[in-house]
Design an enzyme around this catalytic site. Structure first.
Site, mmCIF file in Angstrom:
data_model
loop_
_atom_site.group_PDB
_atom_site.id
_atom_site.type_symbol
_atom_site.label_atom_id
_atom_site.label_comp_id
_atom_site.label_asym_id
_atom_site.label_seq_id
_atom_site.Cartn_x
_atom_site.Cartn_y
_atom_site.Cartn_z
ATOM 1 C CD GLU A 104 -2.669 1.163 0.153
ATOM 2 O OE1 GLU A 104 -2.319 1.482 -1.108
ATOM 3 O OE2 GLU A 104 -3.664 1.475 0.745
ATOM 4 C CG ASP A 105 -1.068 5.205 -1.479
ATOM 5 O OD1 ASP A 105 -1.719 4.617 -0.764
ATOM 6 O OD2 ASP A 105 -1.471 5.945 -1.988
ATOM 7 C CG ASP A 108 -4.710 9.662 6.863
ATOM 8 O OD1 ASP A 108 -4.135 10.029 7.702
ATOM 9 O OD2 ASP A 108 -5.936 10.445 6.064
ATOM 10 C CG PHE A 157 -2.689 15.738 0.846
ATOM 11 C CD1 PHE A 157 -3.889 14.181 1.315
ATOM 12 C CD2 PHE A 157 -2.265 15.992 -0.587
ATOM 13 C CE1 PHE A 157 -4.462 14.260 0.047
ATOM 14 C CE2 PHE A 157 -2.840 15.289 -1.147
ATOM 15 C CZ PHE A 157 -3.468 14.395 -1.531
ATOM 16 N NE ARG A 170 -2.710 8.686 -9.446
ATOM 17 C CZ ARG A 170 -3.026 8.530 -8.314
ATOM 18 N NH1 ARG A 170 -2.486 8.380 -7.116
ATOM 19 N NH2 ARG A 170 -4.443 8.229 -7.540
HETATM 20 P P1 5GP Z 1 -6.594 5.675 4.994
HETATM 21 O O1 5GP Z 1 -8.562 4.557 5.415
HETATM 22 O O2 5GP Z 1 -6.240 5.149 5.980
HETATM 23 O O3 5GP Z 1 -7.405 7.107 6.415
HETATM 24 O O4 5GP Z 1 -6.434 6.266 3.966
HETATM 25 C C1 5GP Z 1 -5.990 5.759 3.203
HETATM 26 C C2 5GP Z 1 -6.112 6.560 1.700
HETATM 27 O O5 5GP Z 1 -6.330 8.291 1.850
HETATM 28 C C3 5GP Z 1 -4.781 6.084 0.951
HETATM 29 O O6 5GP Z 1 -4.681 5.209 0.212
HETATM 30 C C4 5GP Z 1 -4.365 7.267 0.332
HETATM 31 O O7 5GP Z 1 -5.446 7.446 -0.877
HETATM 32 C C5 5GP Z 1 -5.213 8.756 0.750
HETATM 33 N N1 5GP Z 1 -4.726 9.465 1.422
HETATM 34 C C6 5GP Z 1 -3.730 9.170 3.023
HETATM 35 N N2 5GP Z 1 -3.202 9.891 3.446
HETATM 36 C C7 5GP Z 1 -3.102 10.655 2.158
HETATM 37 C C8 5GP Z 1 -1.236 12.132 1.670
HETATM 38 O O8 5GP Z 1 -1.292 13.086 2.409
HETATM 39 N N3 5GP Z 1 -1.366 12.381 0.020
HETATM 40 C C9 5GP Z 1 -2.371 11.164 -0.723
HETATM 41 N N4 5GP Z 1 -2.688 11.726 -2.041
HETATM 42 N N5 5GP Z 1 -2.670 10.468 -0.523
HETATM 43 C C10 5GP Z 1 -3.577 9.609 0.644
HETATM 44 MG MG MG Z 2 -4.451 2.978 -1.560
#
Ligand code: 5GP
Ligand code: MG
Length: 180
Positions: A104-105, A108, A157, A170
């Site tokens: 996963e990238d 959060d 972010f 990206r």
């Molecule tokens: P979570 O469900 O863990 O809150 O969110 C995860 C998703 O939110 C990540 O897979 C990503 O797509 C998006 N996300 C969370 N933080 C960032 C950030 O700092 N930058 C970007 N571009 N996407 C984020």
């Molecule tokens: Mg993601």
């Protein structure tokens, strides 16, 4: 460190991690994964779109035989408000009895990953591990373990290296942080 500010649509971003720093982070992740999976043949499941560049760079550093599946996840609340539905798009391989590593990238709040974990566990993999390039510990609301974290970052972010702002950014080779 590069100093140039990047403008994407209405927002400005400042340099946060250079390509060389990202490479060091991935080398370190690969070293740990290679140690833990020596002699195994895990199935890597990378989550599109965000993880496509990270997954490509990581797999080149892995030293065991492995397969990689690129999938999309669509998550939504089911008809009963307590129930979450997580649909996997593009997973061709059966994961039953496989050692699965999710690529996963960023994690959060952890909500997306918790839906994915719940969904994948139903298919009874032998083991299930998570590898995330970035992690925002201040936002994390869950209690599962993220086995491999590239770097924990503050609650800002980020864009670049697969991360987008409204679809853009990206392709930037480095990672940039929203300028306050
Ligand atoms: P979570 O469900 O863990 O809150 O969110 C995860 C998703 O939110 C990540 O897979 C990503 O797509 C998006 N996300 C969370 N933080 C960032 C950030 O700092 N930058 C970007 N571009 N996407 C984020
Ligand atoms: Mg993601």
């Amino acid at each position: 460190m590069e100093t140039e500010i990047v403008k994407i649509k209405d927002k400005e971003f400042k340099p946060y991690l250079t390509p060389a720093q990202i490479n060091d982070i991935i080398e370190d992740l690969a070293r740990r994964i290679n140690r833990d999976y020596a002699g195994k043949n895990p199935l890597l499941v990378a989550i599109l779109n965000g993880a496509f560049i990270f997954a490509a760079d990581l797999v080149k550093k892995l030293s065991f035989p492995c397969r990689i599946s690129l999938i999309k996840v669509s998550s939504y609340a089911g008809t009963e408000s307590t129930q979450n539905v997580c649909e996997l798009i593009g997973l061709q391989e059966s994961i039953k009895d496989e050692d699965v590593i999710i690529i996963e990238d960023i994690v959060d709040t952890g909500v997306t990953m918790s839906h994915l974990l719940e969904r994948l566990r139903k298919d009874q993999p032998r083991s299930l591990a998570i590898c995330s390039l970035l992690f925002k510990p201040e936002k994390f609301t869950k209690d599962y373990t993220i086995d491999y974290i590239g770097k924990s970052i503050p609650n800002e972010f980020v864009v670049g290296y697969g991360f987008d702002y409204d679809g853009y950014g990206r392709n930037l080779p480095g990672i940039y942080q929203l300028k306050d």
